[in-house]
Write a protein that holds these residues in place. Structure first.
Motif, PDB file in Angstrom:
ATOM      1  N   ARG A  87      -3.784  63.771-104.251  1.00  0.00           N
ATOM      2  CA  ARG A  87      -2.858  63.946-102.910  1.00  0.00           C
ATOM      3  C   ARG A  87      -2.013  64.875-103.669  1.00  0.00           C
ATOM      4  O   ARG A  87      -2.277  64.688-105.046  1.00  0.00           O
ATOM      5  N   VAL A  88      -1.834  66.237-102.973  1.00  0.00           N
ATOM      6  CA  VAL A  88      -0.888  67.014-103.580  1.00  0.00           C
ATOM      7  C   VAL A  88       0.813  67.490-104.172  1.00  0.00           C
ATOM      8  O   VAL A  88       0.856  67.052-102.532  1.00  0.00           O
ATOM      9  N   GLN A  89       1.035  67.730-104.635  1.00  0.00           N
ATOM     10  CA  GLN A  89       2.975  68.117-104.879  1.00  0.00           C
ATOM     11  C   GLN A  89       2.699  69.464-105.204  1.00  0.00           C
ATOM     12  O   GLN A  89       1.809  70.484-106.247  1.00  0.00           O
ATOM     13  N   LEU A  90       3.706  70.389-103.906  1.00  0.00           N
ATOM     14  CA  LEU A  90       3.738  71.486-103.984  1.00  0.00           C
ATOM     15  C   LEU A  90       5.502  71.838-104.628  1.00  0.00           C
ATOM     16  O   LEU A  90       6.325  71.098-103.580  1.00  0.00           O
ATOM     17  N   GLU A  91       5.969  72.524-105.251  1.00  0.00           N
ATOM     18  CA  GLU A  91       7.297  73.054-106.077  1.00  0.00           C
ATOM     19  C   GLU A  91       7.284  74.509-105.045  1.00  0.00           C
ATOM     20  O   GLU A  91       6.324  75.151-106.218  1.00  0.00           O
ATOM     21  N   VAL A  92       7.921  75.409-104.511  1.00  0.00           N
ATOM     22  CA  VAL A  92       8.547  76.419-104.909  1.00  0.00           C
ATOM     23  C   VAL A  92       8.928  76.765-106.082  1.00  0.00           C
ATOM     24  O   VAL A  92      10.430  75.841-106.641  1.00  0.00           O
ATOM     25  N   THR A  93       8.934  78.073-106.492  1.00  0.00           N
ATOM     26  CA  THR A  93       8.693  78.557-107.868  1.00  0.00           C
ATOM     27  C   THR A  93       9.572  79.554-107.839  1.00  0.00           C
ATOM     28  O   THR A  93       9.861  80.356-108.780  1.00  0.00           O
ATOM     29  N   GLY A  94       9.122  80.045-106.435  1.00  0.00           N
ATOM     30  CA  GLY A  94       9.532  81.417-107.021  1.00  0.00           C
ATOM     31  C   GLY A  94       9.617  82.313-105.454  1.00  0.00           C
ATOM     32  O   GLY A  94       8.718  81.774-104.159  1.00  0.00           O
ATOM     33  N   LYS A  95      10.311  83.971-104.607  1.00  0.00           N
ATOM     34  CA  LYS A  95       9.768  84.088-103.671  1.00  0.00           C
ATOM     35  C   LYS A  95       9.824  86.037-104.272  1.00  0.00           C
ATOM     36  O   LYS A  95      11.075  86.435-105.383  1.00  0.00           O
ATOM     37  N   LYS A  96       9.416  86.446-103.250  1.00  0.00           N
ATOM     38  CA  LYS A  96       9.000  87.832-103.855  1.00  0.00           C
ATOM     39  C   LYS A  96       9.032  88.795-101.884  1.00  0.00           C
ATOM     40  O   LYS A  96       8.037  87.793-101.846  1.00  0.00           O
ATOM     41  N   ALA A  97      10.521  89.540-101.302  1.00  0.00           N
ATOM     42  CA  ALA A  97      10.531  90.134 -99.925  1.00  0.00           C
ATOM     43  C   ALA A  97       9.497  91.240-100.723  1.00  0.00           C
ATOM     44  O   ALA A  97       9.432  92.077-101.416  1.00  0.00           O
ATOM     45  N   PHE A  98       8.509  91.075 -99.417  1.00  0.00           N
ATOM     46  CA  PHE A  98       7.633  92.658 -99.090  1.00  0.00           C
ATOM     47  C   PHE A  98       8.087  93.108 -97.255  1.00  0.00           C
ATOM     48  O   PHE A  98       7.563  92.298 -96.217  1.00  0.00           O
ATOM     49  N   ARG A  99       9.154  93.359 -96.690  1.00  0.00           N
ATOM     50  CA  ARG A  99       9.914  93.406 -95.693  1.00  0.00           C
ATOM     51  C   ARG A  99       8.656  94.873 -95.258  1.00  0.00           C
ATOM     52  O   ARG A  99       8.797  94.397 -94.105  1.00  0.00           O
TER      53      ARG A  99
END
Length: 159
Positions: free
Chosen positions: A109-121
């Motif tokens: 199974r796969v565990q996914l965790e959001v560790t960051g974001k970066k917008a590119f408008r």
């Protein structure tokens, strides 16, 4: 007549992902057929994956699933969650470490965790950085790494 698409994406938009969000996929058992099909598609017929007699002479004692096969299955399990359906613009980067072998009959199974974001408008969205752990039936992390995906921004009312 409306020019808006009839299909509404069920995936999450860039703005809906939050650092720390964690989700776990369904389980999936690795089969002989998976290995044979992957070898055929990829052209990787390395004996460790395809030759039972050879594999018995290795420290693993039996055939090992291709590391990239497992990553491919992991991306499929993530896709089945629906959180990317219709909103992913690009799978931009994959970094992974193959920590332990995965054998025919192992269930992952796969565990996914959001560790960051970066917008590119200018691209109409942004990158989501996901910490990825592939976990086997013994709750051991057998592969780990990071995926970077470009996700569409939520449409505004005037779109």
């Amino acid at each position: 007549m409306s020019s808006k698409p009839a299909h509404k994406p069920r995936g999450l938009y860039f703005e809906q992902f939050n650092e720390g969000d964690t989700i776990v996929t369904a389980n999936r058992t690795i089969t002989e057929t998976d290995i044979v099909n992957f070898a055929g598609v990829s052209g990787d017929f390395t004996a460790l994956h395809t030759d039972d007699l050879f594999a018995q002479t290795t420290p693993f004692g039996k055939r090992v699933a291709h590391g990239m096969l497992v990553q491919s299955i992991a991306t499929g399990l993530a896709a089945q969650l629906g959180i990317l359906e219709g909103t992913i613009l690009a799978f931009r980067e994959l970094e992974c470490k193959f920590s332990q072998p995965i054998f025919i009959g192992d269930t992952i199974r796969v565990q996914l965790e959001v560790t960051g974001k970066k917008a590119f408008r200018r691209l109409g969205g942004g990158n989501i950085f996901l910490k990825v752990n592939v976990i086997n039936q013994a709750d051991e992390v057998v592969q780990r790494g990071q995926w970077t995906m470009l996700i569409q921004s939520q449409p505004t009312d005037n779109e």
